[in-house]
Design a protein around this motif. Structure first.
Motif, short mmCIF file in Angstrom:
data_model
loop_
_atom_site.label_atom_id
_atom_site.label_comp_id
_atom_site.label_asym_id
_atom_site.label_seq_id
_atom_site.Cartn_x
_atom_site.Cartn_y
_atom_site.Cartn_z
N PRO A 91 5.85 16.37 1.78
CA PRO A 91 5.17 15.60 0.73
C PRO A 91 4.48 14.36 1.28
CG PRO A 91 7.55 15.35 0.57
CD PRO A 91 7.29 16.26 1.72
N VAL A 121 4.47 11.69 11.42
CA VAL A 121 5.21 12.77 10.75
C VAL A 121 5.33 14.00 11.64
CG1 VAL A 121 4.82 14.50 8.93
CG2 VAL A 121 4.89 12.07 8.36
N GLY A 122 6.51 14.56 11.62
CA GLY A 122 6.75 15.73 12.46
C GLY A 122 7.74 16.67 11.83
N VAL A 145 -4.43 2.59 6.79
CA VAL A 145 -5.16 3.79 7.22
C VAL A 145 -6.09 4.21 6.08
CG1 VAL A 145 -4.94 6.19 7.94
CG2 VAL A 145 -3.23 4.51 8.67
N VAL A 179 0.88 -1.18 0.00
CA VAL A 179 0.00 0.00 0.00
C VAL A 179 0.91 1.22 0.00
CG1 VAL A 179 -1.69 1.31 1.34
CG2 VAL A 179 -1.86 -1.18 1.21
N SER A 200 0.99 11.53 1.49
CA SER A 200 -0.47 11.47 1.65
C SER A 200 -0.87 11.58 3.11
CB SER A 200 -0.95 10.12 1.11
OG SER A 200 -0.42 9.07 1.91
N GLY A 208 1.18 5.75 -0.71
CA GLY A 208 0.54 7.03 -0.95
C GLY A 208 1.39 7.78 -1.96
N GLY A 209 2.11 8.80 -1.47
CA GLY A 209 2.91 9.64 -2.37
C GLY A 209 4.29 9.09 -2.70
N GLY A 210 4.67 7.97 -2.10
CA GLY A 210 5.99 7.40 -2.39
C GLY A 210 7.14 8.28 -1.91
N SER A 211 6.88 9.07 -0.85
CA SER A 211 7.92 9.99 -0.39
C SER A 211 8.71 9.45 0.80
CB SER A 211 7.29 11.35 -0.03
OG SER A 211 6.38 11.21 1.03
N ASN A 212 8.36 8.22 1.21
CA ASN A 212 9.14 7.59 2.28
C ASN A 212 9.38 6.13 1.95
OD1 ASN A 212 10.51 8.16 4.61
ND2 ASN A 212 8.85 7.56 5.97
N ASP A 226 10.90 3.30 4.34
CA ASP A 226 10.57 1.89 4.22
C ASP A 226 11.33 1.31 3.02
OD1 ASP A 226 9.39 -0.56 4.45
OD2 ASP A 226 7.43 0.05 3.68
N ARG A 256 11.96 25.43 4.61
CA ARG A 256 12.13 24.09 4.05
C ARG A 256 12.75 24.17 2.65
NH1 ARG A 256 9.24 19.83 6.57
NH2 ARG A 256 9.63 18.68 4.66
N GLN A 288 4.66 7.16 10.31
CA GLN A 288 5.87 7.47 11.10
C GLN A 288 5.62 8.71 11.97
OE1 GLN A 288 9.49 8.40 9.22
NE2 GLN A 288 8.71 10.15 8.09
C1 LIG Z 1 11.54 16.32 0.42
C2 LIG Z 1 10.97 15.50 1.57
C3 LIG Z 1 10.80 16.09 2.82
C4 LIG Z 1 10.26 15.35 3.88
N1 LIG Z 1 10.10 15.97 5.10
C5 LIG Z 1 9.59 15.27 6.14
C6 LIG Z 1 9.43 15.89 7.42
O1 LIG Z 1 9.69 17.08 7.59
N2 LIG Z 1 8.94 15.15 8.44
C7 LIG Z 1 8.60 13.82 8.28
O2 LIG Z 1 8.16 13.19 9.25
N3 LIG Z 1 8.74 13.21 7.07
C8 LIG Z 1 9.21 13.89 6.02
N4 LIG Z 1 9.37 13.28 4.79
C9 LIG Z 1 8.99 11.86 4.64
C10 LIG Z 1 7.58 11.65 4.04
O3 LIG Z 1 7.14 12.79 3.38
C11 LIG Z 1 6.55 11.27 5.08
O4 LIG Z 1 6.95 10.12 5.77
C12 LIG Z 1 5.17 11.00 4.44
O5 LIG Z 1 4.20 10.96 5.45
C13 LIG Z 1 5.09 9.71 3.65
O6 LIG Z 1 3.80 9.63 3.06
P1 LIG Z 1 3.58 8.90 1.68
O7 LIG Z 1 2.14 8.95 1.37
O8 LIG Z 1 4.48 9.46 0.64
O9 LIG Z 1 4.01 7.41 2.05
P2 LIG Z 1 4.70 6.35 1.08
O10 LIG Z 1 6.10 6.77 0.82
O11 LIG Z 1 3.86 6.07 -0.09
O12 LIG Z 1 4.73 5.09 2.05
C14 LIG Z 1 5.58 5.08 3.18
C15 LIG Z 1 5.19 3.92 4.09
O13 LIG Z 1 3.88 4.14 4.59
C16 LIG Z 1 3.01 3.06 4.21
N5 LIG Z 1 1.70 3.65 3.91
C17 LIG Z 1 1.43 4.64 3.03
N6 LIG Z 1 0.12 4.92 3.04
C18 LIG Z 1 -0.44 4.10 3.96
C19 LIG Z 1 -1.75 3.92 4.46
N7 LIG Z 1 -2.79 4.62 3.98
N8 LIG Z 1 -1.97 2.99 5.44
C20 LIG Z 1 -0.93 2.24 5.93
N9 LIG Z 1 0.33 2.37 5.49
C21 LIG Z 1 0.57 3.29 4.53
C22 LIG Z 1 3.68 2.39 3.01
O14 LIG Z 1 3.31 1.04 2.89
C23 LIG Z 1 5.14 2.59 3.35
O15 LIG Z 1 5.54 1.58 4.26
C24 LIG Z 1 9.89 13.99 3.70
C25 LIG Z 1 10.06 13.40 2.42
C26 LIG Z 1 10.60 14.16 1.37
C27 LIG Z 1 10.77 13.51 0.03
#
Ligand SMILES: Cc1cc2nc3c(=O)[nH]c(=O)nc-3n(C[C@H](O)[C@H](O)[C@H](O)COP(=O)(O)OP(=O)(O)OC[C@H]3O[C@@H](n4cnc5c(N)ncnc54)[C@H](O)[C@@H]3O)c2cc1C
Length: 337
Positions: free
Chosen positions: A108, A119-120, A169, A45, A110, A47-51, A331, A215, A117
């Motif tokens: 970035p 997010v903070g 979620v 699963v 979802s 979202g935005g692929g940012s972690n 991840d 940022r 994690q």
């Molecule tokens: C430029 C940049 C800056 C960033 N700054 C911060 C920051 O200041 N603070 C911070 O905490 N993080 C930061 N991050 C990390 C990231 O943005 C966050 O962790 C974000 O919340 C990840 O969301 P995503 O939808 O992209 O998750 P994804 O990368 O798509 O997924 C990450 C993990 O979450 C799981 N997941 C995703 N959606 C769900 C769901 N709906 N239910 C259960 N599991 C799910 C996935 O399976 C995977 O294990 C940053 C990343 C970048 C690229």
């Protein structure tokens, strides 16, 4: 044309996606999750692929990308579907005059990714404002409403969702404020941009603007033209240790419920890896961001194997200097170092 994780992630690396399904609403997500089988069946699963960092082999099985867009604002309670873009949500609520998440601007990913994690940034955490969330349990196939206490928050960047594929979620409800004042601004650079004392408050919209400017300066706002932002943000997690090794005693530290949290950025820089390090190392496709030592960045043409090799190089250098082993914050799927 085959979709790859390089197309779906902010670091722009990773091999082919098996079967990609895009969940366009919460009921659609539930339907897709039901069809994907139980907890033992392979499912990714996202979202935005940012972690998320996926190996060059990709993921041969089902991928559900959350793109659900339901949003409801009822007084100071805001409920957003997992697929809503986090920063669009922040922008919307700040525009509505709501306070509480303005310091989490510019991140970035979802809404559904934020509790994973906890997010903070800049002194604020998702858990500070989380009122409830709706979760799909892949073991039982049930949809449940959870309170924040059930999420396992506490230690730095941890939750029950991290490294588990049991719970998905579906939506998140935040309790915000309508008092027109931001949370206290605890970061000196952000306070300075606002012209206020550290600990003071300001209009949420002004704090949002100041945080985004801060940022941007650190390469932490996505920009396709800026390779410093082709990252997962912080690649390594700030280590939390029961006991700090003698050699790491000088590193900046903060108390954590599980021990002492050290600054991974400090350890990396002081182990001899300054921002920008890596352009002359290996094939030069991966380097530390020139504005942030904690962000491993794709300079163009990197593979996941290149990133893993570089991450191991940094981890080993820090361990040799400080006896502290860094672990990824993001991840890692079908790859390791
Ligand atoms: C430029 C940049 C800056 C960033 N700054 C911060 C920051 O200041 N603070 C911070 O905490 N993080 C930061 N991050 C990390 C990231 O943005 C966050 O962790 C974000 O919340 C990840 O969301 P995503 O939808 O992209 O998750 P994804 O990368 O798509 O997924 C990450 C993990 O979450 C799981 N997941 C995703 N959606 C769900 C769901 N709906 N239910 C259960 N599991 C799910 C996935 O399976 C995977 O294990 C940053 C990343 C970048 C690229």
């Amino acid at each position: 044309m085959t979709t790859t994780f390089a197309d779906l992630t902010t670091m722009r690396i990773g091999g082919p996606v098996g079967r990609l399904h895009v969940a366009t609403s919460v009921p659609h997500a539930i339907e897709l999750l039901g069809a994907a089988g139980g907890a033992g069946d392979p499912l990714l699963v996202m979202g935005g692929g940012s972690n998320l960092v996926v190996g060059d082999v990709g993921w041969p099985d089902t991928v559900i990308k959350m793109a659900s867009s339901e949003l409801d604002i009822d007084g100071d309670l805001v409920t957003a579907a997992a697929g809503v873009e986090w920063d669009e949500l922040v922008k919307t609520v700040v525009g509505e005059g709501l306070a509480g998440i303005e310091a989490l601007s510019g991140i970035p990913g979802s809404v559904g990714g934020t509790p994973v994690q906890n997010v903070g940034a800049y002194g604020s955490l998702t858990s500070d404002v989380l009122d409830a969330l709706t979760v799909y349990d892949r073991e039982t196939g049930s949809v449940e409403r959870w309170l924040p206490e059930q999420c396992g928050f506490g230690s730095h960047r941890q939750s029950v969702f991290k490294h588990s594929d049991r719970w998905v979620v579906l939506d998140v409800t935040l309790r915000l404020r309508r008092d027109g004042q931001s949370n206290p601004v605890t970061f000196p650079q952000v306070a300075e941009r606002l012209g206020i004392e550290v600990g003071g408050t300001a209009a949420p919209a002004d704090v949002r603007e100041a945080v985004i400017a801060q940022r941007r300066e650190r390469g932490m706002v996505l920009n396709p033209d800026d390779h410093d932002t082709w990252s997962v943000g912080s690649f390594f997690i700030n280590p939390v240790l029961a006991e700090v090794p003698r050699r790491a005693a000088e590193a900046p530290s903060h108390p954590d419920i599980k021990g002492t949290k050290l600054s991974a950025a400090w350890l990396i820089q002081h182990a001899g890896f300054p921002p920008g390090y890596g352009r002359d190392w290996g094939n030069g496709t991966v380097a530390l961001s020139s504005r942030h030592a904690l962000a491993l960045t794709n300079r163009g043409g990197a593979t996941t194997a290149d990133v893993m090799k570089f991450a191991a190089h940094i981890r080993d250098g820090v361990e040799a200097r400080y006896d502290v082993r860094l672990n990824p914050e993001c991840d890692l799927v079908n790859c390791s170092f």
